[in-house]
Design a protein around this motif. Structure first.
Motif, short mmCIF file in Angstrom:
data_model
loop_
_atom_site.label_atom_id
_atom_site.label_comp_id
_atom_site.label_asym_id
_atom_site.label_seq_id
_atom_site.Cartn_x
_atom_site.Cartn_y
_atom_site.Cartn_z
N UNK A 104 0.88 -1.29 -0.05
CA UNK A 104 -0.09 -0.11 0.09
C UNK A 104 0.89 1.19 -0.08
N UNK A 105 1.93 1.19 0.68
CA UNK A 105 2.79 2.42 0.78
C UNK A 105 3.50 2.75 -0.32
N UNK A 106 3.62 1.80 -1.32
CA UNK A 106 4.31 2.05 -2.61
C UNK A 106 3.27 2.82 -3.55
N UNK A 107 2.10 2.19 -3.38
CA UNK A 107 0.97 3.00 -4.35
C UNK A 107 0.73 4.50 -3.84
N UNK A 108 0.83 4.59 -2.65
CA UNK A 108 0.61 6.13 -1.99
C UNK A 108 1.90 6.82 -2.46
N UNK A 109 2.94 6.37 -2.19
CA UNK A 109 4.20 7.04 -2.78
C UNK A 109 4.11 7.37 -4.08
N UNK A 110 3.70 6.62 -5.04
CA UNK A 110 3.78 6.69 -6.39
C UNK A 110 2.58 7.71 -6.60
N UNK A 111 1.51 7.59 -6.08
CA UNK A 111 0.42 8.77 -6.10
C UNK A 111 1.30 10.18 -6.05
N UNK A 112 2.08 10.19 -4.85
CA UNK A 112 2.49 11.48 -4.45
C UNK A 112 3.49 11.79 -5.58
N UNK A 113 4.46 10.78 -5.87
CA UNK A 113 5.48 11.31 -6.84
C UNK A 113 5.00 11.53 -8.25
N UNK A 114 4.07 10.78 -8.79
CA UNK A 114 3.67 10.79 -10.17
C UNK A 114 2.27 11.66 -10.18
N UNK A 115 1.50 11.68 -9.29
CA UNK A 115 0.13 12.57 -9.74
C UNK A 115 0.09 13.83 -8.84
N UNK A 116 0.27 13.56 -7.39
CA UNK A 116 -0.05 14.73 -6.74
C UNK A 116 1.22 16.09 -7.10
N UNK A 117 2.24 15.51 -7.32
CA UNK A 117 3.29 16.67 -7.77
C UNK A 117 3.11 17.35 -9.04
N UNK A 118 2.26 16.70 -9.92
CA UNK A 118 1.93 17.07 -11.21
C UNK A 118 0.86 18.28 -11.12
N UNK A 119 -0.18 17.65 -10.11
CA UNK A 119 -1.27 18.36 -9.88
C UNK A 119 -0.90 19.91 -9.50
N UNK A 120 0.00 19.96 -8.38
CA UNK A 120 0.56 20.93 -7.61
C UNK A 120 1.26 21.83 -8.50
N UNK A 121 1.96 21.31 -9.03
CA UNK A 121 3.30 21.85 -10.11
C UNK A 121 2.24 22.91 -11.28
N UNK A 122 1.27 22.01 -11.78
CA UNK A 122 0.59 22.74 -12.83
C UNK A 122 -0.32 23.76 -12.37
#
Ligand SMILES: NC(=O)c1ccc[n+]([C@@H]2O[C@H](COP(=O)([O-])OP(=O)(O)OC[C@H]3O[C@@H](n4cnc5c(N)ncnc54)[C@H](OP(=O)(O)O)[C@@H]3O)[C@@H](O)[C@H]2O)c1
Length: 259
Positions: A104-122
């Motif tokens: 589960x932790x891997x999925x949450x990390x990937x969510x932060x790394x790949x999606x959340x970072x993009x949402x915030x940056x954009x």
């Protein structure tokens, strides 16, 4: 040819190495002012030293898995550059693994790394950019075609296609374009990591795995980071004024899907 890149103020994320580094280098070669970033200060300073002779470059350390770091990166980058014309967004790589190996932790990390970072940056870049601003997100060919044992990329990255579509509609009326690229196999540390992982799983030599990858690419070679960077440069240039919401493969033709 004047690409209209000269003096543009550019932030490139995940740019101490690989694709991000090549993007920063190409922008500097075209006379842009560039902020590079990554979460390892040692790598970042090494990259900065290599890029410094090419033009006006600065660096900001930020961990893309932390939303507050991404906010700080865009805000501080904007202030240091006295504006922001281009955000070239690249991320670090999620770890390899399949459904039964990843926790589960891997999925949450990937969510932060790949999606959340993009949402915030954009969002943060979009707030600050003026008409003519360009946002380019570097994703992966896994948006169109999954790669075995790369489940975090195969699943989580897909949301970037939605983000690009949504942001291109919401920022378009401000005169800002949002586009994406989908790199295929590109010669960086990431390919070494994936080739090693596949060789270990399949009990084959790394050279054997690499040969198979190359065989699958119609151009019969792995791409160079500069070849990916050139497409980012095009999307930021005055040759791409009417390209918005597009997702362009840069993969030597490896994708088999027709649309
Ligand atoms: N190479 C390929 O064949 C290929 C194909 C399709 C997609 N991609 C994707 O494209 C992206 C870039 O890949 P690459 O091949 O250029 O990889 P790379 O050569 O390994 O470079 C990765 C970059 O990401 C940075 N990074 C890693 N974790 C970070 C974090 N938490 N916060 C901020 N920066 C971070 C690294 O910097 P530090 O370690 O200095 O922090 C480095 O600058 C990855 O998402 C990769 O999965 C690569």
């Amino acid at each position: 040819m004047d690409l209209g890149i000269k003096k543009k103020k550019v932030i490139v994320t995940a740019s101490s190495k690989g694709i991000g580094f090549a993007i920063a280098k190409r922008f500097l070669e075209e006379g842009a002012e560039v902020i590079i970033s990554s979460h390892d200060e040692y790598n970042l300073i090494k990259a900065y030293e290599k890029l410094k002779p090419l033009g006006k470059v600065d660096y900001i350390k930020a961990d893309l898995t932390k939303a507050e770091d991404v906010e700080r990166l865009i805000d501080e980058g904007y202030r240091r550059l006295s504006g922001l014309d281009v955000l070239a967004y690249v991320t670090g790589s999620p770890k390899p693994g399949n459904l039964f190996e990843l926790g589960n932790e891997d999925w949450l990390n990937a969510f932060n790394l790949l999606l959340m970072s993009a949402v915030v940056a954009v969002r943060e870049a979009g707030k600050r950019m003026k008409e003519g601003g360009r946002i380019i997100l570097s994703t992966s060919m896994t948006l169109k075609q999954p790669i075995d044992n790369l489940d975090l990329s195969n699943v989580v990255r897909l949301s970037l296609a939605g983000l690009i579509r949504v942001a291109s509609r919401e920022l378009g009326p401000k005169g800002i374009t949002v586009n994406g690229i989908m790199p295929g196999w590109t010669l960086t540390d990431r390919v070494d990591q994936l080739v090693k992982d596949r060789a270990r799983r399949e009990g084959r030599s790394e050279q054997d795995v690499l040969n198979d990858i190359v065989k699958d690419v119609p151009l019969k070679r792995i791409g160079k980071p500069e070849e990916v960077a050139n497409v980012v440069l095009f999307l930021a240039s005055n040759l791409a004024t009417y390209v918005n919401g597009a997702l362009i493969p840069v993969d030597g033709g490896i994708l088999r899907c027709i649309l």
